[in-house]
Design an enzyme around this catalytic site. Structure first.
Site, PDB file in Angstrom:
ATOM      1  N   ASP A  88       0.871  -1.178   0.000  1.00 58.62           N
ATOM      2  CA  ASP A  88       0.000   0.000   0.000  1.00 58.62           C
ATOM      3  C   ASP A  88       0.908   1.228   0.000  1.00 58.62           C
ATOM      4  O   ASP A  88       2.125   1.132   0.195  1.00 58.62           O
ATOM      5  CB  ASP A  88      -0.947  -0.045   1.202  1.00 58.62           C
ATOM      6  N   ASP A 123      -3.739   7.113  -3.679  1.00 58.22           N
ATOM      7  CA  ASP A 123      -5.099   7.607  -3.905  1.00 58.22           C
ATOM      8  C   ASP A 123      -5.521   8.496  -2.742  1.00 58.22           C
ATOM      9  O   ASP A 123      -4.846   8.535  -1.709  1.00 58.22           O
ATOM     10  CB  ASP A 123      -6.063   6.416  -4.055  1.00 58.22           C
ATOM     11  N   CYS A 273     -12.180 -23.997  20.406  1.00 60.14           N
ATOM     12  CA  CYS A 273     -11.790 -23.761  19.028  1.00 60.14           C
ATOM     13  C   CYS A 273     -10.744 -24.800  18.661  1.00 60.14           C
ATOM     14  O   CYS A 273      -9.808 -25.037  19.422  1.00 60.14           O
ATOM     15  CB  CYS A 273     -11.233 -22.353  18.881  1.00 60.14           C
ATOM     16  N   CYS A 275      -8.789 -24.645  16.005  1.00 60.41           N
ATOM     17  CA  CYS A 275      -7.748 -24.145  15.115  1.00 60.41           C
ATOM     18  C   CYS A 275      -6.390 -24.495  15.732  1.00 60.41           C
ATOM     19  O   CYS A 275      -6.285 -24.695  16.948  1.00 60.41           O
ATOM     20  CB  CYS A 275      -7.901 -22.639  14.886  1.00 60.41           C
ATOM     21  N   CYS A 278      -5.447 -22.461  18.998  1.00 56.58           N
ATOM     22  CA  CYS A 278      -6.178 -22.644  20.259  1.00 56.58           C
ATOM     23  C   CYS A 278      -6.163 -24.085  20.752  1.00 56.58           C
ATOM     24  O   CYS A 278      -6.256 -24.335  21.965  1.00 56.58           O
ATOM     25  CB  CYS A 278      -7.644 -22.250  20.080  1.00 56.58           C
TER      26      CYS A 278
HETATM   27  N1  GUN Z   1      -6.404   0.815   3.063  1.00 55.23           N
HETATM   28  C1  GUN Z   1      -7.677   0.839   3.512  1.00 55.23           C
HETATM   29  N2  GUN Z   1      -8.423   1.681   2.764  1.00 55.23           N
HETATM   30  C2  GUN Z   1      -7.613   2.195   1.820  1.00 55.23           C
HETATM   31  C3  GUN Z   1      -7.813   3.113   0.739  1.00 55.23           C
HETATM   32  O1  GUN Z   1      -8.895   3.644   0.509  1.00 55.23           O
HETATM   33  N3  GUN Z   1      -6.721   3.384  -0.052  1.00 55.23           N
HETATM   34  C4  GUN Z   1      -5.508   2.793   0.180  1.00 55.23           C
HETATM   35  N4  GUN Z   1      -4.491   3.082  -0.639  1.00 55.23           N
HETATM   36  N5  GUN Z   1      -5.302   1.950   1.196  1.00 55.23           N
HETATM   37  C5  GUN Z   1      -6.345   1.653   1.996  1.00 55.23           C
HETATM   38 ZN    ZN Z   2      -8.798 -20.739  17.492  1.00 54.28          ZN
END
Ligand code: GUN
Ligand code: ZN
Length: 650
Positions: A88, A123, A273, A275, A278
């Site tokens: 991101d 963005d 649980c 998994c 757990c």
């Molecule tokens: N992570 C959670 N929401 C967003 C978003 O709207 N844009 C970006 N780039 N990362 C995010």
């Molecule tokens: Zn679990």
């Protein structure tokens, strides 16, 4: 490149090619914070089997040590993760903490240079409480930045984010503009506040608006969706990827995630649980752990629970019961139920992707089931396409055992012994003429006894609609011997109703469109049945085998002489998929039609529809079933568009 492998409506199993190999979707990408590693990436890969993760390039870039290492070793070596890495861009940090000190160009270049597989544009996070003007401006800026990023991406796949807050038209417009750019993955952004505030109904509107504008051949990522309780719903609406930081955040607050919701350790009285995290710990042991150990355990539990749910969604897509799964999951919380109810606003859109039939029966889970696109489809096709037989009298039965014809066999015989009549069943699906009783989903649907209010109301509305449309001079509700007596006083005509012919006609029009029965059945009709079940198998007209009826869903497969009749009667592009010249010899040999070879196609095709594969002169090349809608066939570059059953040699 993204390939559609299997689908159930908009829900899909796909494969995305990345520089680090193919990524199977639906996929959950755990968020790894490079400065605060909760579960090491190597463990995510080896122990959990995650094949992709997401991390934040903005954090790496701003940390001098990480920055230097990422540039030197590359991102994969630095994190010790051999799978697909998405990054991101810092947008979310700006949403959380205000302005970020980075330019789009720099962060895109940085992501590319450290070897990210899927990098993200910087963005602008459109907040749900923003004005329309502010949102529209943010979308414009995001678009400019996406165009810039596309020119810089190199071999990296680029994630171009759909923004537009809760304004559906802005979302759709943003998506349409993004579809024109060289972008590979489409996250839907700006939705974290909606999920945090449990505004799942608004989330539905946002996803649908985005999907309407996007190119269907690109995977869609729901940004920040990390709770297993939303996966099924989001997948049903066509989201292919999810990411989760919640597993770690929730764990720090002693919160366990389940598909049914979240449970805080202090409210829980026990845990059973199974998994791997757990499994070997009792409830008391978990409570007695130190906070760091406990958070580590719960984070792992949360990952297992999320992974399991993604696998469950995948299975539902394969088995064709994603709707049932979503309806059950949405009972976990009233806000999810609101979201389920919101789907009824989007029936028209959903219907375009709804397959003609499924392998599984349709199970009623509650009143929301009545808003499934399958019901809209039946209602529409019945009232638009059905041609009533020429009887004067119609007898309506209550919903009963299936198939209806067998259940009411005796009553039907009693009436037909004496007079000419036709029969309907007042079914929750809609008014069912008796001859459609074996067709999907009429026979393949199950409702509880007794019907609830909403189901009764729907039946009433549908039968009222029928009463305004039908041409019979008399319609009566079946009331045993009393009905026979009444009819005896009023009509004496010889029975003319032939259920077999009626079935072939009604299914033809329902499946292929109004007028299909007239085209197909013009001539001397001969019906061949299965010796074991007595069901219709083959339909011959003037000695030619034109149709075969499938036992499982009661629909027809088209035989070449039948196709010839429809092709003459229905103008192009109806029921056609036109293929490019290079593909013609292969399809004539019976090979499937691949998307890259589709020239044009009937815009009204639905997945699993029978289609005629034709060449540019409209000559019949093959017969088969469409796996996709027109828009999908024309935008995917790989994958099967038509499963060919039979090639037509010249
Ligand atoms: N992570 C959670 N929401 C967003 C978003 O709207 N844009 C970006 N780039 N990362 C995010
Ligand atoms: Zn679990």
């Amino acid at each position: 490149m993204f390939e559609l492998i299997r689908r159930d409506g908009l829900g899909r199993i796909g494969r995305l090619d990345t520089p680090h190999g193919p990524l199977e979707t639906p996929a959950l990408l755990p968020v790894v914070n490079p400065r605060l590693v909760t579960v090491p990436p190597r463990e995510l890969y080896d122990a959990f089997g995650f094949r992709a993760l997401i991390t934040n390039s903005y954090i790496i870039r701003n940390d001098p040590k990480l920055n230097a290492r990422a540039r030197e070793e590359g991102l994969h070596a630095m994190l010790d993760f051999p799978g697909v890495i998405m990054t991101d861009s810092g947008t979310f940090q700006s949403h959380m903490y205000g302005e970020v000190e980075v330019r789009n160009e720099d962060i895109v270049n940085f992501q590319r240079d450290i070897g990210t597989d899927i990098g993200t544009v910087l963005d602008i996070f459109t907040e749900p409480d923003w004005s329309r003007e502010k949102t529209a401006h943010a979308v414009d800026v995001t678009m400019d930045r996406t165009a810039e990023a596309a020119s810089l991406k190199g071999k990296m796949l680029l994630a171009g984010v759909v923004q537009g807050s809760v304004f559906e038209d802005l979302r759709e417009d943003c998506a349409r503009r993004l579809a024109l750019l060289d972008v590979d993955v489409h996250p839907i952004g700006g939705v974290v506040p909606l999920m945090e505030q449990y505004r799942f109904a608004d989330l539905v509107d946002v996803i649908v608006a985005s999907k309407k504008g996007l190119d269907p051949s690109r995977p869609v990522h729901l940004f920040g969706a990390g709770h297993p309780m939303v996966f099924a719903l989001a997948a049903l609406l066509g989201c292919d990827m999810f990411d989760s930081a919640s597993y770690a955040k929730f764990a720090r607050d002693d919160r366990f995630m389940f598909p049914e919701g979240t449970a805080s350790l202090q409210d829980m009285k026990d845990i059973h649980c199974h998994c791997p995290a757990c499994q070997s710990h009792s409830y008391k042991e978990i409570c007695d752990m130190g906070p760091a150990d406990r958070a580590a355990l719960i984070a792992r539990h949360n990952l297992w629970a999320s992974l399991e749910e993604v696998q469950r969604v995948r299975r539902a897509i394969l088995e064709g019961d994603l709707w049932e799964m979503v309806e059950r999951r949405c009972r976990a919380h009233p806000s999810l139920l609101s979201a389920l109810r919101r789907l009824s606003r989007h029936q028209d859109f959903l219907e375009r992707f709804e397959p003609l039939s499924r392998d599984n029966s349709m199970l009623y889970t509650g009143p929301e089931t009545l808003s499934r696109p399958a019901f809209l489809r039946y209602e529409r096709r019945f009232f638009e396409r059905y041609q009533y037989p020429g009887t004067e009298v119609m007898v309506a039965f209550e919903d009963g055992g299936k198939p209806y014809g067998r259940h009411y066999q005796q009553q039907i015989a009693e009436v037909l012994n004496e007079f000419d009549a036709h029969f309907f069943v007042a079914s929750p699906i809609g008014p069912v003429p008796i001859e459609l009783d074996e067709m999907y989903p009429v026979a393949q649907s199950l409702f509880p006894e007794p019907p609830d209010r909403e189901t009764k109301e729907r039946i009433r509305e549908q039968m009222e609609h029928l009463s305004h449309e039908h041409p019979y001079s008399l319609g009566v509700a079946w009331d045993g011997q009393a009905t026979v007596d009444t009819l005896a006083m009023m009509c004496q005509k010889e029975p003319s109703f032939n259920v077999d012919i009626a079935r072939v006609r009604a299914v033809s029009d329902y499946q292929f469109g109004k007028g299909a029965a007239d085209l197909l059945l013009d001539g001397k009709i001969e019906i061949k049945r299965s010796e074991t079940t007595g069901k219709i198998r083959n339909v011959l007209v003037d000695g030619e085998h034109i149709l075969s009826m499938r036992a499982n869903d009661g629909f027809f497969t088209l035989r070449p002489p039948g196709a010839a009749r429809l092709r003459r009667g229905f103008a192009s592009p109806r029921m056609r998929v036109e293929v490019k010249d290079d593909a013609v010899p292969f399809n004539r040999e019976g090979k499937n039609v691949f998307c890259a070879f589709v020239n044009s196609c009937d815009p009204d095709l639905r997945p699993m529809d029978e289609v005629m594969v034709v060449d540019r002169n409209d000559d019949l090349v093959a017969l088969g079933r469409a796996m996709m809608t027109r828009d999908e066939m024309l935008s995917f570059r790989t994958g099967i568009a038509v499963k060919v059953r039979e090639g037509i040699k010249k």
